[in-house]
Design an enzyme around this catalytic site. Structure first.
Site, short mmCIF file in Angstrom:
data_model
loop_
_atom_site.label_atom_id
_atom_site.label_comp_id
_atom_site.label_asym_id
_atom_site.label_seq_id
_atom_site.Cartn_x
_atom_site.Cartn_y
_atom_site.Cartn_z
N GLY A 120 0.86 -1.20 0.00
CA GLY A 120 0.00 0.00 0.00
C GLY A 120 0.88 1.23 0.00
N GLU A 349 -3.48 7.90 -2.31
CA GLU A 349 -2.43 8.69 -3.01
C GLU A 349 -1.41 9.22 -2.00
OE1 GLU A 349 -3.63 11.13 -6.36
OE2 GLU A 349 -5.50 10.00 -6.49
C1 LIG Z 1 -11.29 5.41 -1.47
C2 LIG Z 1 -10.00 4.80 -1.88
C3 LIG Z 1 -9.67 4.74 -3.21
C4 LIG Z 1 -8.46 4.15 -3.61
N1 LIG Z 1 -8.18 4.06 -4.95
C5 LIG Z 1 -7.05 3.46 -5.35
C6 LIG Z 1 -6.78 3.31 -6.75
O1 LIG Z 1 -7.56 3.74 -7.61
N2 LIG Z 1 -5.64 2.68 -7.12
C7 LIG Z 1 -4.74 2.19 -6.22
O2 LIG Z 1 -3.74 1.63 -6.64
N3 LIG Z 1 -4.97 2.30 -4.88
C8 LIG Z 1 -6.10 2.92 -4.43
N4 LIG Z 1 -6.38 3.03 -3.08
C9 LIG Z 1 -5.45 2.43 -2.12
C10 LIG Z 1 -4.59 3.47 -1.43
O3 LIG Z 1 -3.69 4.05 -2.31
C11 LIG Z 1 -3.90 2.78 -0.22
O4 LIG Z 1 -4.92 2.51 0.72
C12 LIG Z 1 -2.84 3.67 0.39
O5 LIG Z 1 -1.70 3.72 -0.43
C13 LIG Z 1 -2.40 3.17 1.78
O6 LIG Z 1 -2.08 1.83 1.74
P1 LIG Z 1 -2.71 0.81 2.80
O7 LIG Z 1 -4.18 1.11 2.88
O8 LIG Z 1 -2.28 -0.54 2.44
O9 LIG Z 1 -2.10 1.25 4.18
P2 LIG Z 1 -0.68 0.77 4.80
O10 LIG Z 1 0.40 0.95 3.81
O11 LIG Z 1 -0.86 -0.54 5.42
O12 LIG Z 1 -0.50 1.88 5.93
C14 LIG Z 1 -1.40 1.97 7.02
C15 LIG Z 1 -1.07 3.23 7.78
O13 LIG Z 1 0.23 3.11 8.33
C16 LIG Z 1 0.84 4.37 8.39
N5 LIG Z 1 2.10 4.33 7.65
C17 LIG Z 1 2.43 3.59 6.57
N6 LIG Z 1 3.68 3.84 6.18
C18 LIG Z 1 4.18 4.77 7.01
C19 LIG Z 1 5.43 5.45 7.13
N7 LIG Z 1 6.43 5.26 6.25
N8 LIG Z 1 5.57 6.35 8.14
C20 LIG Z 1 4.56 6.59 9.00
N9 LIG Z 1 3.37 5.98 8.93
C21 LIG Z 1 3.17 5.08 7.96
C22 LIG Z 1 -0.16 5.37 7.78
O14 LIG Z 1 -0.93 5.94 8.81
C23 LIG Z 1 -1.04 4.49 6.93
O15 LIG Z 1 -2.33 5.04 6.74
C24 LIG Z 1 -7.57 3.63 -2.65
C25 LIG Z 1 -7.90 3.69 -1.29
C26 LIG Z 1 -9.11 4.26 -0.90
C27 LIG Z 1 -9.44 4.31 0.55
#
Ligand SMILES: Cc1cc2nc3c(=O)[nH]c(=O)nc-3n(C[C@H](O)[C@H](O)[C@H](O)COP(=O)(O)OP(=O)(O)OC[C@H]3O[C@@H](n4cnc5c(N)ncnc54)[C@H](O)[C@@H]3O)c2cc1C
Length: 365
Positions: A120, A349
């Protein structure tokens, strides 16, 4: 309202978009692509404004104006942009010619497929495999939270072509009806069209590679750099809609024999919201102008704009609900809708924490 820092052409674009937003087709089925809406966005010239000469400032102006009046239209518009930009940016002529006219006409819906169950925030950890096969590649793996999936007509898909981290990723244009590609819907708190994609040895010809083999990370990052300030603009439009509603409601609603606006504890909260939304607007427009100028290293400005605007807008919606009282929580109320919509932009994003990383990295360069 006149924003003195915007050019007359951009003020006109904002006013035109606001008028269009008010007259668009009725809401579609929650969680599904609203195709009549896409067509209308094209007929009113908004998708034509996105392609082929995409400007970050145009995007921000349009997204704020659409979000203020019609979040569904905003989302449909933004997803066409995000999904198609890798094709426009890096696609071979045959691929651009096959898809861009249909996307611009609102006849083909498109998705941007980067996120995976194990990748993510750390998107460069993606594992969806692209293995050479004859004149093309076989794609195998899974994508999750892909907007417009599983019903999009084409996806910009980021896949692993070599075991070299961010330098081993390649972008592909993959038709939604490619044999072996299936999908399932995901239901979120907001009525967003989104789902999983399952790739079972999906064949794509080499001509569908977007840019260089192993150069897909750059395609993804250039796309996100272009769109990041405008995610702030989406949030800003919703925050502004919440403030508009709060001003109207507190002017009318009486308690203790006077309008709510006459309680300073109420009006000063709205003054703070208005100030932070205007600050967000200036950050967004500055980041967009910097991007459009072609200046080097504007990523931290985009990150500041997205971070500040999404957090300010969340606060705006929360305050607006507070000064409305219980009625704002009733199903179907604008603020109940905005409360569900405003949360996701702080995660996608690049979550707020990732934006802070980008800003901090620039500080210590
Ligand atoms: C409505 C919606 C639409 C979306 N549309 C798309 C799309 O069209 N295409 C696509 O490819 N993706 C899409 N996504 C996915 C989105 O890009 C990911 O949810 C996002 O990149 C975060 O990844 P994750 O949810 O796996 O969270 P994780 O990577 O598991 O992270 C969870 C949390 O950990 C914390 N965290 C993570 N890394 C760090 C760091 N380095 N330092 C400090 N804190 C950190 C943050 O608080 C983060 O929110 C969408 C998501 C939503 C909710």
């Amino acid at each position: 309202m006149t924003y003195t820092h915007l050019s007359p052409a951009h003020q006109e674009l904002r006013d035109h978009t606001s008028k269009v937003a008010a007259g668009l087709p009725a809401a579609g089925e929650p969680g599904r692509i609203n195709r009549p809406l896409l067509k209308a966005l094209s007929e009113h010239g908004l998708l034509g404004r996105l392609f082929p000469r995409t400007s970050a400032m145009d995007l921000c102006v349009i997204r704020e104006a659409l979000a203020r009046h019609n979040t569904e239209a905003e989302t449909a518009f933004a997803l066409q942009g995000l999904g198609a930009y890798p094709i426009l940016l890096a696609g071979e002529k045959s691929v651009v010619d096959a898809w861009m006219p249909r996307i611009t006409a609102g006849e083909a819906a498109v998705g941007f497929a980067l996120t995976e169950p194990g990748a993510g925030s750390d998107a460069a950890a993606l594992t969806l495999a692209a293995t050479p096969d004859g004149d093309g590649y076989r794609l195998a793996g899974e994508k999750v939270f892909i907007s417009n999936a599983p019903d999009a007509d084409v996806y910009s898909v980021f896949a692993r072509t070599s075991d070299n981290g961010a330098r081993g990723i390649t972008a592909f244009a993959v038709p939604g009806d490619a044999p072996g590609l299936t999908g399932t819907r995901q239901r979120l708190v907001s009525p967003h069209p989104i789902g999983r994609l399952h790739f079972k040895d999906v064949y794509v010809p080499a001509t569908s590679v977007l840019g260089e083999v192993d150069g897909g990370w750059r395609v993804a990052m250039r796309t996100l750099d272009m769109f990041r300030p405008s995610v702030g603009a989406f949030a800003l439009g919703m925050g502004q809609a919440a403030l508009d509603a709060a001003v109207a409601h507190t002017s009318e609603r009486e308690a203790f024999r006077k309008p709510l606006k006459d309680f300073q504890a109420v009006s000063h909260q709205l003054a703070d919201v208005a100030t932070s939304l205007q600050a967000a607007r200036l950050l967004i427009h500055d980041a967009a102008a910097a991007y459009d100028s072609g200046a080097e290293r504007t990523g931290h400005l985009s990150a500041m704009a997205k971070l500040f605007a999404t957090e300010a807008a969340q606060r705006a919606v929360d305050v607006a609900i507070q000064v409305h009282g219980a009625r704002a929580l009733e199903e179907g109320h604008l603020l109940e809708h905005l409360y569900r919509e405003i949360r996701a932009p702080r995660i996608y994003e690049g979550a707020s924490e990732i934006q802070r990383e980008i800003i901090a990295r620039q500080l210590y360069r």
